[in-house]
Write an enzyme that holds these catalytic residues in place. Structure first.
Site: not given
Ligand code: IMP
Length: 417
Positions: A11, A14, A38-39, A220
């Site tokens: 988180d 990225k 979840g980007h 991650q």
């Protein structure tokens, strides 16, 4: 070839950085993890959350690869891909998926829930996407791979599903119904078949041979790595730079720069040790200003000050050559900024990451806050002195240059040094 990795608990933002990086690369490749990621990318006023698809997908000229180290859920992949197609992005010609990547079955997700339930108070706090059970099956050599979709698929699927049902029965975890989910999953399999399901490791090596530039996009964070993270409160893949090699089939000597991305403070989702966690108003304030709520699960992220013990360890494990600091502006309003320099337990102080990360207290140094809004600044020369001192302090302690500093979510607010 370079790698861009989240080096703490994920988180770090990225998505924004990869989007900023992609113009310099021909290929963007994911090497580990799956839809637990979840980007979030805000692009031309629209917000997209990428889970399995690499962030290079927004750049028409780029090839995107989902490598062999990844796990993929056909139903979630279909939803994600269709959303991008609806927004006008062509995918099938620009997204190649490794035949060696493993498939997440609906029953893997049920197993994820069952294993968590069985853990009682020691829950990992997983994203519930079936990640752990899928990697377990990979290691147990019973998993289904993307390449299996191309022959005798139904039979192989039924055999693995039956195996899962038996485990769930043995765990007395029988109150589930996957009928609808399974139908959609099968639709996802059909949908995925129109993509190029290829030997991506050969493709990547061919492209490197031809002088193409590849960016490995991490998911991650390093402290969630199956080997080097805060085990057992980790994800199930190799999220560190070693995972780039195994998860894409590239040799270590192919990798040039390793960008390690971190935030100016710390966050963690899910359970597990987190010595810098703040349970007070400061923690709430960081969460509120930093909007620290999970992109996949919506959960509150746990917040705290920056942790140099964790960062030093991650820089060592990954061989980070360049650091990228995100969300510096979140700390704009604080009078003092704390920096965790060591952990303490039972009268013992350590500065190296301990094997047993439970029960340690953070030891802090305090630095003056800059008390100036950073978000409009685009030039390092304009940074307030106290912020320059914070950067210098971190570089000195981490023995690694901070090359990129982000001072707001805006794409332009990314300052190269
Ligand atoms: P899993 O990957 O769903 O098995 O979850 C294992 C642990 O990793 C949990 O603590 C999750 O919250 C955490 N985790 C997994 N993916 C991410 C991510 O993309 N960002 C942050 N934490 C994650």
């Amino acid at each position: 070839m370079d790698a861009l990795l989240g080096i703490v608990f994920g988180d770090e933002g990225k998505g924004k950085v990869v989007d900023f990086f992609t113009p310099h690369y021909d290929v963007v490749a994911r090497f580990a993890g799956g839809p637990n990621a979840g980007h979030t990318i805000i692009f031309e006023g629209k917000k997209f959350v990428l889970r399995s698809i690499p962030s290079g997908i927004f750049d028409e000229g780029k090839l995107n690869i989902i490598g062999n180290g990844c796990v993929i859920a056909p139903d979630l992949f279909m939803t994600e891909a269709r959303e991008l197609e609806a927004a006008g992005y062509s995918l099938t010609d620009r997204l190649h998926i490794s035949r060696r990547a493993h498939l997440i079955l609906p029953t893997h997700r049920v197993l994820d829930r069952a294993y968590e339930a069985a853990k009682g108070k020691n829950k990992v706090g997983t994203t519930g996407k079936g990640i752990g059970p899928t990697y377990s099956d990979k290691a147990a050599r019973v998993g289904l791979r993307v390449g299996d979709m191309l022959n005798d698929f139904e039979e192989k699927y039924r055999a693995l599903k039956a195996r899962h049902e038996q485990i769930l029965h043995d765990l007395h975890f029988t109150d589930y119904d996957i009928t609808e989910e399974e139908a959609r999953w099968m639709e996802g399999v059909e949908y995925m078949r129109k993509f190029q399901l290829t030997d991506t490791e050969i493709e990547i090596n061919d492209l490197l041979e031809k002088g193409k530039n590849v960016l490995a996009e991490g998911a991650q964070g390093s402290l969630l790595d199956i080997d080097h993270g805060t085990y057992p409160f980790v994800s199930s893949s190799s999220t560190t730079s070693g995972g780039v090699c195994t998860g894409l089939g590239v040799a270590p000597n192919r990798i040039d720069r390793i960008f390690g991305i971190f935030k100016a403070y710390s966050t963690r989702v899910g359970s597990g040790p987190f010595p810098v966690e703040l349970f007070d108003e400061t923690g709430d304030e960081i969460r509120r200003i930093g909007n620290e709520f999970g992109a996949v699960t919506g959960r509150n992220r746990r917040c705290g000050w920056i942790d140099l013990v964790a960062l030093k360890y991650a820089i060592m494990i990954n061989g980070v050559t360049d650091l990228v600091m995100m969300k510096s502006d979140v700390l704009d309003s604080f009078d003092t900024i704390k920096v965790c320099t060591a952990y303490q337990k039972d009268g013992k102080t350590v500065t190296d990451m301990p094997y047993d990360t439970e029960g340690w207290q953070a030891v802090y140094e305090e630095l003056p806050g800059w008390k100036t809004p950073l978000s409009a600044l685009r030039d390092e020369a304009d940074f307030p002195e106290a912020f320059k001192d914070y950067i210098a302090y971190l570089e000195n302690a981490l023995h690694t240059p901070i090359r990129i500093i982000s001072v707001s979510p805006d794409r332009a607010a990314t300052i190269m040094r």
